[in-house]
Scaffold this motif. Structure first.
Motif, PDB file in Angstrom:
ATOM      1  N   ARG A   1      79.769   8.401  62.134  1.00  0.00           N
ATOM      2  CA  ARG A   1      79.404   8.433  60.717  1.00  0.00           C
ATOM      3  C   ARG A   1      78.031   7.808  60.495  1.00  0.00           C
ATOM      4  NH1 ARG A   1      85.030   7.450  59.944  1.00  0.00           N
ATOM      5  NH2 ARG A   1      84.741   5.200  59.748  1.00  0.00           N
ATOM      6  N   LYS A   2      77.748   6.702  61.207  1.00  0.00           N
ATOM      7  CA  LYS A   2      76.436   6.056  61.092  1.00  0.00           C
ATOM      8  C   LYS A   2      75.334   6.954  61.654  1.00  0.00           C
ATOM      9  CE  LYS A   2      76.660   2.190  58.906  1.00  0.00           C
ATOM     10  NZ  LYS A   2      75.838   2.027  57.677  1.00  0.00           N
ATOM     11  N   TYR A   3      75.596   7.583  62.778  1.00  0.00           N
ATOM     12  CA  TYR A   3      74.605   8.486  63.368  1.00  0.00           C
ATOM     13  C   TYR A   3      74.296   9.632  62.406  1.00  0.00           C
ATOM     14  CZ  TYR A   3      74.523   6.423  68.091  1.00  0.00           C
ATOM     15  OH  TYR A   3      74.334   5.594  69.169  1.00  0.00           O
ATOM     16  N   LYS A   4      75.329  10.155  61.768  1.00  0.00           N
ATOM     17  CA  LYS A   4      75.132  11.255  60.813  1.00  0.00           C
ATOM     18  C   LYS A   4      74.317  10.774  59.622  1.00  0.00           C
ATOM     19  CE  LYS A   4      77.655  14.777  58.190  1.00  0.00           C
ATOM     20  NZ  LYS A   4      78.998  15.291  57.824  1.00  0.00           N
ATOM     21  N   GLU A   5      74.608   9.545  59.143  1.00  0.00           N
ATOM     22  CA  GLU A   5      73.895   8.986  57.991  1.00  0.00           C
ATOM     23  C   GLU A   5      72.402   8.868  58.276  1.00  0.00           C
ATOM     24  OE1 GLU A   5      73.649   4.669  55.643  1.00  0.00           O
ATOM     25  OE2 GLU A   5      75.466   5.181  56.769  1.00  0.00           O
ATOM     26  N   TYR A   6      72.050   8.506  59.505  1.00  0.00           N
ATOM     27  CA  TYR A   6      70.644   8.292  59.859  1.00  0.00           C
ATOM     28  C   TYR A   6      70.016   9.483  60.584  1.00  0.00           C
ATOM     29  CZ  TYR A   6      70.778   3.459  58.317  1.00  0.00           C
ATOM     30  OH  TYR A   6      70.870   2.318  57.537  1.00  0.00           O
TER      31      TYR A   6
END
Length: 431
Positions: free
Chosen positions: A266-271
């Motif tokens: 989810r963090k990778y997708k956000e950034y």
């Protein structure tokens, strides 16, 4: 030697660098106020990983070896920090006793002890090395290539004091991480300063507790700077009551790995990060990189079931691993001569005194570098006159990047101070 960053010098890491540099007065004031309320560990080292999109600690060692990797140019900073630390703890200190690891006779480790002796002698103390290893029964001098010899002496225990024959120290510096437990000879020293305290040893300490403290520190630091704490914080889970020999507890491990991988995705997708996420499963206690497994897919855990039952993973000293921390894997985007590298920051009292790159030519960007075959290259902290340059374009200045490493190292050191306060037996607040 400055590392070569293969990632583009844009994105979150440069925004983070710019924010920290612009906020340097606020950052330094924040640390100053924290150290007014909390006591830093006497010394520590922090392994830092720079992924190009985040910069985070992955391990904090409260009994650092490797002081011999600090260059002569770094020595004045270490001596000044040692003076400040000793003056704070025992201003009248005259004698200091170093207690090394048992059984370690490698020239590399003993050079580390020789460097510690050098630092504290220059800080104005009489320094000797007292071994609690039962095999050391008499004064033993060991010659070290390209360094001063180290003399190990058997310790002598009195009613409430530890020392050597005709040597009574005010302060005892442990360079022994007590993985096997705190020996009785070090207990009940009511009239001497033992640094670090016994509850900093791996018989009590847990990495998950440290990184819980670090998460709290990162949230407060992030709020102060107005940044996402994830940019400086590795996510983690913990799984206990494992028995690798009987393949028990592995369902808990799979569930926790799966949940953590989902958070990272989810963090990778956000950034907008296109790298493949991974986690590192390692013993919740112990050092020296033992018992570490990189997991890129939950299916990788199947190899644990296939492991020979008579060869369960262990930490230093052969102790079986029953509790693990599952830590967000942080890539390293740094290279020295095309070999993967990670910075290691060394601190004493509340000061950054130096560091080096741990470099491993046979390891990948998502693997543990603290393994046989690693080599060490000094950081540019040696150029102590080169201060951070806030006006520089992010990513263009080595001193600025090294300043950031020092900030991350100090955040981990602050987390360690929280951790030690929480685990202090006198406080009786930890579970």
């Amino acid at each position: 030697m400055v590392p070569h960053l293969i990632t583009a010098l844009t994105g979150p890491i440069n925004e983070l660098e710019q924010r920290i540099l612009e906020s340097m007065p606020a950052v330094e004031r924040w640390f100053r106020l924290e150290w007014m309320e909390h006591t830093p560990p006497f010394y520590c080292s922090v392994d830092v990983r720079n992924a190009g999109f985040k910069l985070a600690p992955v391990d904090t060692n409260l009994y650092p070896g490797g002081w011999n990797n600090l260059t002569p140019e770094m020595l004045p900073l270490a001596v000044q920090a040692a003076m400040a630390a000793v003056e704070k703890i025992c201003p009248e200190a005259k004698n200091l006793l170093i207690v090394p690891e048992n059984g370690k006779r490698s020239s590399f480790y003993l050079s580390n002890i020789a460097q510690l002796q050098r630092i504290f002698r220059m800080a104005g103390l009489n320094v000797r090395v007292g071994s609690i290893d039962p095999d050391i029964k008499k004064q033993t001098t060991i010659q070290i290539p390209h360094d001063d010899p180290v003399t190990l002496e058997p310790v002598v225990r009195g009613k409430h004091r530890l020392g050597l024959k005709n040597f009574d120290p005010c302060t005892i510096l442990l360079n022994n991480d007590l993985t096997a437990g705190a020996p009785g000879i070090l207990e009940d020293l009511h009239e001497q300063y033992l640094l670090p305290p016994l509850h900093a040893g791996w018989s009590v300490r847990r990495k998950s507790r440290h990184f819980q403290s670090y998460e709290d520190v990162a949230k407060r630091f992030g709020k102060m700077l107005g940044i996402d704490p994830w940019l400086v914080n590795p996510l983690f889970n913990r799984c206990g009551e494992l028995d690798f020999a009987k393949s028990e507890g592995l369902d808990c491990l799979r569930a926790n790995v799966d949940a953590l991988m989902a958070k990272i995705r989810r963090k990778y997708k956000e950034y907008g990060i296109n790298e493949k996420p991974f986690v590192v499963v390692k013993a919740d206690y112990g050092s020296e990189g033992m018992g570490i497994m990189t997991v890129r897919d939950v299916k990788d855990l199947d190899q644990i079931r296939d492991r020979p039952k008579n060869k369960p993973p262990v930490v230093k000293g052969g102790k079986a691993i029953t509790d693990v921390i599952i830590q967000e894997g942080v890539l390293t985007a740094e290279r020295i001569n095309d070999a993967v590298a990670e910075p290691v920051v060394y601190m004493m009292d509340r000061y950054v005194v130096g560091g080096f790159y741990r470099v491993h030519a046979d390891r990948g960007i998502d693997e543990n570098l603290n393994a046989p075959g690693a080599v060490y290259v000094p950081l540019a902290f040696a150029e102590s006159t080169r201060l951070p340059q806030p006006g520089q374009k992010p990513g263009a200045s080595a001193p600025n990047r090294f300043y950031m490493y020092g900030v991350i190292g100090r955040l981990a050191m602050l987390a360690a101070s929280y951790e030690l306060e929480a685990t202090d037996p006198a406080a009786e607040t930890y579970d």
